[in-house]
Design an enzyme around this catalytic site. Structure first.
Site, PDB file in Angstrom:
ATOM      1  N   CYS A 181      88.531  70.863  37.622  1.00  0.00           N
ATOM      2  CA  CYS A 181      88.373  69.425  38.061  1.00  0.00           C
ATOM      3  C   CYS A 181      89.488  69.115  38.948  1.00  0.00           C
ATOM      4  O   CYS A 181      90.473  69.642  38.854  1.00  0.00           O
ATOM      5  CB  CYS A 181      88.104  68.627  36.883  1.00  0.00           C
ATOM      6  SG  CYS A 181      86.697  69.251  35.919  1.00  0.00           S
TER       7      CYS A 181
ATOM      8  N   ARG B 184      88.773  73.700  44.401  1.00  0.00           N
ATOM      9  CA  ARG B 184      88.999  73.913  43.325  1.00  0.00           C
ATOM     10  C   ARG B 184      87.620  74.172  42.377  1.00  0.00           C
ATOM     11  O   ARG B 184      87.489  74.603  41.322  1.00  0.00           O
ATOM     12  CB  ARG B 184      89.708  72.901  42.468  1.00  0.00           C
ATOM     13  CG  ARG B 184      91.123  72.808  42.824  1.00  0.00           C
ATOM     14  CD  ARG B 184      91.781  71.394  42.329  1.00  0.00           C
ATOM     15  NE  ARG B 184      91.910  71.477  40.987  1.00  0.00           N
ATOM     16  CZ  ARG B 184      92.809  71.677  40.234  1.00  0.00           C
ATOM     17  NH1 ARG B 184      94.228  71.810  41.019  1.00  0.00           N
ATOM     18  NH2 ARG B 184      92.999  71.365  39.019  1.00  0.00           N
TER      19      ARG B 184
ATOM     20  N   GLU C 155      81.479  87.428  43.312  1.00  0.00           N
ATOM     21  CA  GLU C 155      82.042  86.200  43.525  1.00  0.00           C
ATOM     22  C   GLU C 155      81.191  85.379  44.646  1.00  0.00           C
ATOM     23  O   GLU C 155      80.733  84.160  44.709  1.00  0.00           O
ATOM     24  CB  GLU C 155      83.290  86.060  44.036  1.00  0.00           C
ATOM     25  CG  GLU C 155      84.081  86.343  42.605  1.00  0.00           C
ATOM     26  CD  GLU C 155      85.550  86.309  42.770  1.00  0.00           C
ATOM     27  OE1 GLU C 155      86.665  85.528  42.338  1.00  0.00           O
ATOM     28  OE2 GLU C 155      86.197  86.839  43.846  1.00  0.00           O
TER      29      GLU C 155
ATOM     30  N   LYS D 188      84.778  90.771  44.345  1.00  0.00           N
ATOM     31  CA  LYS D 188      84.640  89.935  45.677  1.00  0.00           C
ATOM     32  C   LYS D 188      83.115  89.765  45.780  1.00  0.00           C
ATOM     33  O   LYS D 188      82.618  88.806  46.465  1.00  0.00           O
ATOM     34  CB  LYS D 188      85.355  90.741  46.748  1.00  0.00           C
ATOM     35  CG  LYS D 188      86.747  90.234  46.759  1.00  0.00           C
ATOM     36  CD  LYS D 188      87.376  89.160  46.971  1.00  0.00           C
ATOM     37  CE  LYS D 188      87.506  88.276  45.633  1.00  0.00           C
ATOM     38  NZ  LYS D 188      88.618  88.545  44.735  1.00  0.00           N
TER      39      LYS D 188
ATOM     40  N   GLU E 158      88.435  95.180  41.978  1.00  0.00           N
ATOM     41  CA  GLU E 158      88.798  93.935  42.659  1.00  0.00           C
ATOM     42  C   GLU E 158      87.515  93.906  43.834  1.00  0.00           C
ATOM     43  O   GLU E 158      87.048  92.747  43.890  1.00  0.00           O
ATOM     44  CB  GLU E 158      90.035  93.777  43.380  1.00  0.00           C
ATOM     45  CG  GLU E 158      90.194  92.814  44.347  1.00  0.00           C
ATOM     46  CD  GLU E 158      90.089  91.563  43.803  1.00  0.00           C
ATOM     47  OE1 GLU E 158      90.212  90.599  44.399  1.00  0.00           O
ATOM     48  OE2 GLU E 158      90.146  91.306  42.475  1.00  0.00           O
TER      49      GLU E 158
ATOM     50  N   ASN F 298      91.092  65.761  33.455  1.00  0.00           N
ATOM     51  CA  ASN F 298      90.913  67.268  33.601  1.00  0.00           C
ATOM     52  C   ASN F 298      91.296  67.726  32.159  1.00  0.00           C
ATOM     53  O   ASN F 298      92.269  67.375  31.605  1.00  0.00           O
ATOM     54  CB  ASN F 298      91.706  67.732  34.464  1.00  0.00           C
ATOM     55  CG  ASN F 298      91.328  67.517  36.058  1.00  0.00           C
ATOM     56  OD1 ASN F 298      90.377  67.051  35.985  1.00  0.00           O
ATOM     57  ND2 ASN F 298      92.158  67.647  37.018  1.00  0.00           N
ATOM     58  N   GLY F 299      90.708  68.693  31.494  1.00  0.00           N
ATOM     59  CA  GLY F 299      90.948  69.385  30.295  1.00  0.00           C
ATOM     60  C   GLY F 299      89.868  69.316  29.449  1.00  0.00           C
ATOM     61  O   GLY F 299      88.594  68.957  29.751  1.00  0.00           O
TER      62      GLY F 299
ATOM     63  N   LYS G 274      88.479  77.489  41.402  1.00  0.00           N
ATOM     64  CA  LYS G 274      89.676  78.285  41.836  1.00  0.00           C
ATOM     65  C   LYS G 274      90.912  78.429  40.650  1.00  0.00           C
ATOM     66  O   LYS G 274      91.476  79.345  40.534  1.00  0.00           O
ATOM     67  CB  LYS G 274      90.521  77.388  42.949  1.00  0.00           C
ATOM     68  CG  LYS G 274      91.604  77.970  43.588  1.00  0.00           C
ATOM     69  CD  LYS G 274      91.421  79.475  44.199  1.00  0.00           C
ATOM     70  CE  LYS G 274      92.453  80.041  44.552  1.00  0.00           C
ATOM     71  NZ  LYS G 274      92.126  81.399  45.271  1.00  0.00           N
TER      72      LYS G 274
ATOM     73  N   HIS H 244      77.887 109.704  32.844  1.00  0.00           N
ATOM     74  CA  HIS H 244      77.623 109.449  31.574  1.00  0.00           C
ATOM     75  C   HIS H 244      77.046 107.903  31.444  1.00  0.00           C
ATOM     76  O   HIS H 244      77.026 107.334  30.756  1.00  0.00           O
ATOM     77  CB  HIS H 244      79.082 109.142  31.020  1.00  0.00           C
ATOM     78  CG  HIS H 244      79.946 110.353  31.030  1.00  0.00           C
ATOM     79  ND1 HIS H 244      79.635 111.206  29.920  1.00  0.00           N
ATOM     80  CD2 HIS H 244      80.900 110.712  31.691  1.00  0.00           C
ATOM     81  CE1 HIS H 244      80.864 112.139  29.913  1.00  0.00           C
ATOM     82  NE2 HIS H 244      81.395 112.002  31.293  1.00  0.00           N
TER      83      HIS H 244
ATOM     84  N   TRP I 216      84.039  69.893  37.306  1.00  0.00           N
ATOM     85  CA  TRP I 216      83.202  71.098  36.943  1.00  0.00           C
ATOM     86  C   TRP I 216      82.727  71.025  35.773  1.00  0.00           C
ATOM     87  O   TRP I 216      83.672  71.109  34.705  1.00  0.00           O
ATOM     88  CB  TRP I 216      84.122  72.322  37.588  1.00  0.00           C
ATOM     89  CG  TRP I 216      83.665  73.695  37.362  1.00  0.00           C
ATOM     90  CD1 TRP I 216      82.997  74.282  38.234  1.00  0.00           C
ATOM     91  CD2 TRP I 216      83.904  74.582  36.293  1.00  0.00           C
ATOM     92  NE1 TRP I 216      82.489  75.545  37.868  1.00  0.00           N
ATOM     93  CE2 TRP I 216      83.154  75.904  36.687  1.00  0.00           C
ATOM     94  CE3 TRP I 216      84.459  74.799  35.059  1.00  0.00           C
ATOM     95  CZ2 TRP I 216      83.086  76.985  36.066  1.00  0.00           C
ATOM     96  CZ3 TRP I 216      84.356  75.689  34.181  1.00  0.00           C
ATOM     97  CH2 TRP I 216      83.470  76.711  34.807  1.00  0.00           C
TER      98      TRP I 216
END
Length: 609
Positions: free
Chosen positions: A2, A27, A489, A486, A482, A100-101, A604, A505, A74
């Site tokens: 947030c 964010r 995301e 990407k 990574e 925020n939190g 973010k 396997h 968020w």
């Protein structure tokens, strides 16, 4: 996660708070809102969706008002909705809070407040703060906020606006970042520094349990318990343009193309003319301490975790001691065996990642030496770690990390070489040879970026895929993790990284005609084994896209599509090989019309657990 902004001064506060809020869109958020006092009540305006949705709702409002707060949410407690968006007001409409939190004990607080007659309008944990402050107000808003926060458990960065003191903002923080911007007769508030840079470069970064009152007369700070505190202002040297797109369609593409510079910046001043690495002054850890460590614990989340994955190989090679790697969100739940002989390295772009910060605190409580590898100066991890190694990537706006990842790799390579020199576990000649090749990395990455057009042309062929697999061995596997992230995301295509030797396997059952499989073939010692894996997936009908070294025609012949990258030492190939994966994810997402810089459901900086 947030975002919070605020303003107090002589100017029209509402547009200023919203302007700052737009600088925090990176964010990630699902709703937005503003609050400002008028003659009779605090006016609250909020909506679901982008900040632009507020513009017609606030047009013409707040004229003559010099105080306002704004927020992007968020969702954590309660679905994305107008009711759950911030700010949240008290029963009388005299107080509004942005937060925020997470308030961990909000259910018991809410039950008590409702029993006392308070009426709640949302499902959020935040709204209990508005009602608690209302309950404790007895003529001093500062004291009411302090009393209310004494009742809560959890994390918070809050800003409170009220009709009781319409020319002031009361702010406080614990475990969530909050920054005050210093002007002349006016003051700004934000949860992240980029929101302030258009107005001031002088800031005060609040610490845990700080409480502040902002008014045109100045800033007054104290602790929540009433004790006195002073915080020295910090001058920010970031270029304002660093937070703009610079002519690119998306921040992500701009940040991918900034990697030659950020790699160079992260190395600057840390290597000697004879190609040795000396971080002694920066880290402040004495040589005998380095020699005392018998284990390294690497802890991170997301992209930073995958940077750590590559570094586990390297650290064990040059330091010859065990290296553990763990996702921060799991670290605390297995009673880890760490002590005063453990070097605990926590990696975080923002320096505010809640799980990483909690892991750091646990490690310190058990005597470990905590070293933070972070990008944001003055962040919580930077302040609480025993030593800090900054990555100098600059502001990263796109939610999906690119330049922060490669800067983390560079910083961690330097850390490993510095430690190896002090421990005597890696020769000076070997170090000099590797550092000489590291100096070439900015130019090598620039050459990789020249493949941009080839990757762009390739993207439409894969935009319709349901799955994407990325295979590698050794350090190539670390890079594949990574690359798959990407793709997930920003394209919303399921991407999965696999150690190539594991295909037989079970995962090979998922490969069928046309399945895109990216194959990294940059580790010389493992090239022949990777060729066998390529043939395995090709035999099942996969479309094989290869990332191979320049001149590797044998590997190229086994592939359907080839992206060539320049050669360097095997240890350094991750910083070269990851760039085509970033570009491929970007262009596939662009082909699909995704919101690349702000992908759905993501943020973010993950500042809640």
């Amino acid at each position: 996660m947030c975002g919070i902004t605020g303003y107090v001064g002589s100017r029209h506060a509402l547009p200023l708070a919203l302007e700052q809020l737009r600088k925090l869109e990176y964010r990630g958020y699902d709703s937005a809102g503003v609050a400002f006092p008028d003659a009779t009540r605090v006016q609250v305006v909020k909506s679901v969706g982008k900040i632009a949705g507020l513009d017609p709702l606030v047009a013409g409002l707040g004229q003559g008002c010099g105080t306002a707060v704004a927020h992007t949410r968020w969702a954590t407690h309660g679905r994305p909705s107008t009711e759950n968006a911030h700010p949240h007001a008290d029963c009388r409409g005299q107080i509004a809070v942005v937060h925020n939190g997470i308030i961990e004990n909000y259910l018991s607080l809410r039950a008590r407040l409702e029993a006392a007659g308070h009426l709640f309008q949302s499902e959020t944990d935040t709204e209990v703060l508005s009602h608690l402050i209302e309950e404790h107000y007895a003529g001093e808003m500062e004291e009411a906020v302090a009393a209310a926060l004494s009742k809560v458990r959890g994390s918070f960065a809050i800003a409170v606006v009220s009709t009781y003191d319409p020319n002031s903002l009361v702010v406080a923080r614990r475990d969530s970042p909050l920054v005050i911007g210093l002007g002349r007769g006016e003051y700004f508030l934000a949860s992240d520094i980029p929101a302030l840079l258009a107005h001031t470069r002088d800031v005060i970064i609040l610490e845990d349990d700080d409480l502040g009152v902002l008014s045109p007369a100045g800033v007054r700070l104290r602790k929540l318990d009433g004790s006195a505190v002073q915080r020295a202002p910090m001058h920010i040297t970031w270029d304002v343009g660093a937070a703009e797109k610079g002519g690119y369609e998306h921040f992500m593409l701009k940040e991918i193309r900034e990697q030659p510079r950020t790699i160079r910046d992260t190395m600057r001043g840390r290597v000697t003319p004879d190609n040795q690495v000396d971080l002694s002054a920066e880290l402040g850890i004495p040589p005998e301490r380095w020699r005392s460590f018998d284990k390294i614990s690497l802890v991170a989340c997301g992209t930073a975790y995958y940077a750590g994955y590559a570094m586990r190989y390297f650290f064990e090679r040059v330091l010859r001691i065990p290296v553990e790697l763990e996702v921060a969100s799991e670290f605390r739940y297995r009673d880890p065996t760490i002590d005063e002989r453990t070097l605990f390295v926590v990696i975080s772009q923002s320096g505010e990642t809640a799980d990483s910060l909690a892991a750091l605190r646990l490690a310190k409580s058990r005597g470990a030496t905590a070293l933070g590898v972070v990008n944001v100066v003055g962040s919580s991890i930077a302040r609480e770690a025993d030593s800090v190694l900054y990555t100098w990537a600059g502001p990263e706006i796109c939610v999906a990390s690119t330049k922060a990842y490669t800067s983390q790799l560079v910083a961690l390579y330097l850390l490993g070489l510095h430690a190896a020199r002090l421990r005597g576990s890696f020769g000076a000649e070997e170090t000099a040879a590797l550092v000489a090749q590291m100096r070439q990395l900015p130019d090598l990455v620039s050459r990789v970026l020249d493949c941009d057009e080839a990757v762009r042309r390739m993207a439409p062929s894969f935009a319709g895929a349901a799955d994407f697999f990325v295979l590698g061995r050794g350090l190539d596997y670390a890079v594949s993790l990574e690359g798959a992230l990407k793709m997930k995301e920003i394209s919303y295509i399921h991407g999965e990284a696999l150690a190539a030797g594991e295909m037989k396997h079970g995962p090979l059952a998922l490969v069928s005609q046309g399945t895109p499989v990216v194959c990294l073939v940059t580790q010389e010692a493992l090239r022949e084994k990777m060729l066998s894996n390529i043939k395995e997936v090709k035999a099942r009908g996969a479309t094989a896209i290869g990332i191979v070294r320049d001149g590797d025609t044998e590997s190229a012949m086994a592939l359907d599509h080839v992206i060539y990258v320049p050669s360097t030492d095997d240890w350094l190939m991750p910083m070269v090989a990851v760039v085509p994966l970033q570009l491929l994810a970007y262009y596939v997402a662009r082909e699909l019309g995704r919101e690349i810089d702000q992908p759905r459901n993501l943020a973010k900086s993950v500042t809640v657990e």
